[in-house]
Design a protein around this motif. Structure first.
Motif, PDB file in Angstrom:
ATOM      1  N   ARG A  52     105.333  53.666  36.492  1.00 42.51           N
ATOM      2  CA  ARG A  52     104.812  54.175  38.113  1.00 42.51           C
ATOM      3  C   ARG A  52     103.795  55.795  37.525  1.00 42.51           C
ATOM      4  O   ARG A  52     102.802  56.190  37.276  1.00 42.51           O
ATOM      5  N   ARG A  53     105.278  56.863  36.170  1.00 43.54           N
ATOM      6  CA  ARG A  53     104.732  57.975  36.369  1.00 43.54           C
ATOM      7  C   ARG A  53     102.689  58.024  35.940  1.00 43.54           C
ATOM      8  O   ARG A  53     101.955  58.520  35.822  1.00 43.54           O
ATOM      9  N   LYS A  76     101.078  55.561  35.842  1.00 43.15           N
ATOM     10  CA  LYS A  76     100.292  54.732  36.271  1.00 43.15           C
ATOM     11  C   LYS A  76      99.334  53.575  35.948  1.00 43.15           C
ATOM     12  O   LYS A  76      98.679  53.495  35.614  1.00 43.15           O
ATOM     13  N   ARG A  85      99.028  49.644  36.226  1.00 41.89           N
ATOM     14  CA  ARG A  85      98.345  48.348  36.800  1.00 41.89           C
ATOM     15  C   ARG A  85      99.663  47.217  36.752  1.00 41.89           C
ATOM     16  O   ARG A  85      99.927  46.584  36.654  1.00 41.89           O
TER      17      ARG A  85
END
Length: 362
Positions: free
Chosen positions: A43-44, A46, A48
């Motif tokens: 998530r850091r 980003k 998909r």
């Protein structure tokens, strides 16, 4: 084998239940690791997490199950049936193909878990075997057999590894599916067969060498894939070069010319030409055949590295792209033609100043 001497512990058939327990423990650790550590990292950066979904259309969906990349004639016929423009149909199939691909976040989490496990278990195995004589001279794998003592460190090393491969055999059907799915099933079956057979016959010394040798290269491979998912191209290329070097040294040199040579020739005076000899060496040779098949894939990727500067595919799968951008073509010939046609169409629109249509196509 009976344990008559209290100073020598020989593996027992009842011990084979322990890998089943370890399998559940490892699956639990993996679940926590992927949700708490790998997911936070993905998530850091980003990555998909979900693919864009295509609009619901029963006619196009029925055609998609017949062929993911329909011909131009087929799409023109679909255009008449659905009252959609040809470009809209091309885009629908492109999005629908992307929808079936595994999200990059999921693949990153899987690779990060395997990379962490392989690295930890390799150093644990190296620490366990560092002072053992059979690590440096394979003749000690056979001298004194079957009166070989299995210490607590080797005992747990074997049980953890067997539990991990059991967990891989289960997760193989839920993880990202690669083209070498069949080879992986054969690999896990051969590995578990070797581990259980060597445990029941107290051939754990040569078994630990096989496990340690295989764990050398896997952390580097998974780390290279993680770098590719994170778009760290320079790091990915460096790790891939290290991976190829270690693979050639371990699985194409040490394994056949030291491990197989020992099991085929050094073991004969001790074990003899019995059923165990043929079964054990048959499984070991099966692993070497898989090494050769995967090495062929590695050479194909190495060609991309030499001529284009970066690897494009997973080292053990001939069609798994490790970087999948949304809207990319699927790799089939007709899909590439569709993508090229759309690209040329966009250029033509730009030349004619049709910016509104360009936005619609994009």
């Amino acid at each position: 084998m009976k344990n008559n001497d209290p100073s020598i512990y020989k593996p027992q058939l009842a011990d084979l239940i322990n890998p089943v327990y370890m399998c559940f423990v490892i699956c639990g650790i993996r679940f926590v690791f992927e949700r708490c550590v790998a997911l936070a990292v993905s998530r850091r950066y980003k990555l998909r997490s979900k693919a864009r979904k295509a609009a619901r259309n029963p006619i196009l969906e029925a055609q998609y199950h017949k062929g993911k990349c329909p011909s131009t004639e087929t799409m023109e016929a679909l255009s008449k049936q659905t009252d959609l423009h040809l470009r809209q149909i091309e885009r629908w199939f492109r999005v629908r193909r992307s929808q079936d691909k595994t999200p990059v976040m999921k693949k990153f989490c899987e690779s990060s878990w395997r990379c962490t496990y392989y690295a930890v278990i390799f150093f644990y195995g190296l620490h366990t075997l560092w002072d053992e004589p059979w690590l440096w001279d394979t003749i000690h794998c056979w001298v004194g057999w079957p009166q070989h003592h299995v210490g607590n460190d080797v005992y747990w090393y074997y049980n953890i590894q067997a539990g991990f491969y059991l967990s891989l055999s289960v997760s193989l059907f839920t993880d990202h599916k690669r083209k070498d799915f069949t080879e992986m099933i054969v690999h896990h079956a051969a590995t578990l067969g070797l581990m259980f057979l060597s445990w029941m016959t107290n051939l754990t010394r040569i078994g630990t060498l096989v496990l340690l040798l295989h764990d050398c290269v896997d952390p580097i491979m998974e780390a290279a894939k993680m770098a590719k998912y994170l778009k760290k191209e320079a790091l990915c290329t460096t790790l891939f070069i290290c991976f190829v070097i270690v693979w050639v040294i371990t699985r194409m040199t040490i394994y056949p010319f030291r491990i197989l040579r020992s099991t085929l020739f050094e073991a004969v005076p001790v074990v003899g030409m019995c059923d165990i000899y043929y079964a054990f060496n048959g499984l070991l040779i099966t692993l070497q055949v898989l090494h050769i098949i995967w090495f062929f894939f590695i050479l194909l990727i190495a060609k991309d590295v030499l001529f284009e500067g970066q690897p494009k595919k997973d080292s053990r799968s001939s069609d798994e792209t490790v970087s999948e951008e949304e809207g990319s073509s699927s790799g089939h010939k007709e899909c590439r033609v569709d993508a090229l046609r759309e690209k040329n169409s966009v250029k033509l629109m730009e030349q004619n100043g049709l910016s509104a249509h360009r936005t619609t196509v994009q």
